[in-house]
Design an enzyme around this catalytic site. Structure first.
Site, PDB file in Angstrom:
ATOM      1  N   SER A   1       0.798  -1.221   0.000  1.00  0.00           N
ATOM      2  CA  SER A   1       0.000   0.000   0.000  1.00  0.00           C
ATOM      3  C   SER A   1       0.833   1.275   0.000  1.00  0.00           C
ATOM      4  O   SER A   1       0.354   2.329  -0.426  1.00  0.00           O
ATOM      5  CB  SER A   1      -0.959   0.015   1.202  1.00  0.00           C
ATOM      6  OG  SER A   1      -0.242  -0.104   2.409  1.00  0.00           O
TER       7      SER A   1
ATOM      8  N   ASP B   1      -5.150   7.947   9.088  1.00  0.00           N
ATOM      9  CA  ASP B   1      -5.246   6.673   9.799  1.00  0.00           C
ATOM     10  C   ASP B   1      -4.111   6.484  10.793  1.00  0.00           C
ATOM     11  O   ASP B   1      -4.044   5.467  11.469  1.00  0.00           O
ATOM     12  CB  ASP B   1      -5.313   5.497   8.819  1.00  0.00           C
ATOM     13  CG  ASP B   1      -4.000   5.248   8.070  1.00  0.00           C
ATOM     14  OD1 ASP B   1      -3.060   6.054   8.224  1.00  0.00           O
ATOM     15  OD2 ASP B   1      -3.933   4.248   7.333  1.00  0.00           O
TER      16      ASP B   1
ATOM     17  N   HIS C   1      -0.304   5.152   7.753  1.00  0.00           N
ATOM     18  CA  HIS C   1       0.334   5.395   6.462  1.00  0.00           C
ATOM     19  C   HIS C   1       0.894   6.824   6.404  1.00  0.00           C
ATOM     20  O   HIS C   1       0.389   7.712   7.076  1.00  0.00           O
ATOM     21  CB  HIS C   1      -0.668   5.207   5.319  1.00  0.00           C
ATOM     22  CG  HIS C   1      -1.056   3.780   5.099  1.00  0.00           C
ATOM     23  ND1 HIS C   1      -2.083   3.189   5.782  1.00  0.00           N
ATOM     24  CD2 HIS C   1      -0.538   2.840   4.283  1.00  0.00           C
ATOM     25  CE1 HIS C   1      -2.189   1.925   5.394  1.00  0.00           C
ATOM     26  NE2 HIS C   1      -1.260   1.686   4.487  1.00  0.00           N
TER      27      HIS C   1
END
Length: 358
Positions: free
Chosen positions: A76, A240, A243
């Protein structure tokens, strides 16, 4: 790395497999229980996951000449989760920089996937090569989910090595951003943060050895963002709290761009220069270079030759360069420790900074 990864740290701590077994041996049931409690705290404070990541595949820049084909492969962070716009991902920033410096358009093909681990790299490489006939350079970012999911280090590096070998077989240069230091994740308390830092660094070092052995180059990401995260977590982290934000991705991309340019044969600040021992740079066995790179984020490790030989009695030769810019020390450092031969230091060196094996 997926947000769910932060929420799996309790399981990782308990069932760390080969990556963390040595660190957990003998800690006792009390310490085990503490790790589970700390991971539960981390799960409560880590923000909600994103629905997806921006789609950054496309063409960047303009100019005469053929288009540069850039692949982005990995998890990701390679996909850009946490960025608000496609232009804020690592791939897009690197593509834009290469286009500006090369004066040619860069076509970015991003096949990374949220939640990917190293065992997924084979499928990603297959898909990438189906989409692009002749890629010039591939950027791989992988490893964080391997740590949070307790993938054995040998398994992780084997699949990464196979991916690098497959790309090199078609003439594609490979730059790997090694496993980031999960110890910088703010919601994770101690001692769980210490353990994840150790597991992350151990994997990053193993990744470097595997990549160099198969003709790629690595850039240590480590805790590259650590100081910035500690000072301004609201700026460097996305919502979040796991990240990187757009600013965090820009910082990571800045460390990767010089290596991508050199891989493409384009001039950068460090092109063609010999290692400078004042910066702690050197040529030596890849195993030693890998450990030093882990401790010095922003450091590039590339395969090299000494006296016309790719390997010595301690394995593959590698060159370590510190791509990030810091003031030079006022005094020259003593010869590099851990058996790595510094250019102009111990061992015999030629004018290109290569050292012959003692």
């Amino acid at each position: 790395m997926a947000t769910a990864g932060a929420r799996k740290l309790a399981t990782t701590a308990a069932y760390a497999g080969s990556i963390g077994a040595a660190g957990l041996t003998g800690v006792g049931l009390g310490a085990y229980g503490l790790l589970r409690i700390e991971a539960a705290v981390a799960r409560r404070v880590v923000g909600q996951p994103f629905e997806g990541a921006p789609e950054d595949s496309g063409t960047y820049g303009h100019g005469p000449g053929p288009t540069v084909e850039l692949l982005v492969i990995g998890d990701s962070t390679a996909k850009g989760m946490g960025a608000d716009r496609p232009t804020q991902t690592v791939g897009a920033i690197v593509a834009t920089a290469v286009a500006a410096i090369a004066g040619r358009p860069v076509h970015l093909t991003n096949v990374a996937a949220v939640g990917a681990i190293s065992t997924d790299l084979g499928d990603q490489v297959t898909r990438a090569l189906e989409l692009v006939d002749h890629p010039q350079v591939a950027l791989i970012m992988i490893g964080a989910n391997d740590v949070t999911r307790s993938v054995q280090r040998a398994t992780s590096t084997r699949h990464l090595a196979a991916a690098v070998a497959a790309l090199r077989a078609v003439g594609c240069e490979v730059v790997v951003g090694t496993c980031p230091d999960l110890g910088v994740i703010e919601p994770v308390p101690q001692p769980l943060r210490f353990l994840t830092r150790k597991w992350s660094r151990d994997l990053a070092a193993a990744q470097t050895v595997a990549v160099i052995e198969h003709g790629g180059r690595t850039v240590s990401l480590g805790d590259l963002l650590g100081h910035e995260f500690e000072k301004t977590p609201a700026v460097m982290f996305s919502k979040d709290r796991f990240h990187p934000s757009a600013a965090g991705y820009a910082r990571a991309a800045s460390a990767l761009i010089p290596s991508v340019l050199d891989a493409l044969g384009r001039t950068s600040t460090d092109t063609g220069r010999a290692p400078d021992r004042r910066r702690g740079e050197s040529i030596g066995p890849v195993s030693v270079a890998a450990m030093r790179a882990v401790r010095d984020p922003g450091t590039e490790v590339t395969p090299t030759a000494v006296g016309g030989q790719d390997s010595g009695h301690r394995g593959r030769w590698a060159m370590l360069l510190r791509r990030h810019r810091e003031p030079l020390p006022t005094q020259v450092e003593p010869p590099a420790p851990d058996g790595i031969a510094a250019a102009s230091g111990s061992g015999q060196s030629n004018r290109d900074g290569e050292v012959t094996e003692p």
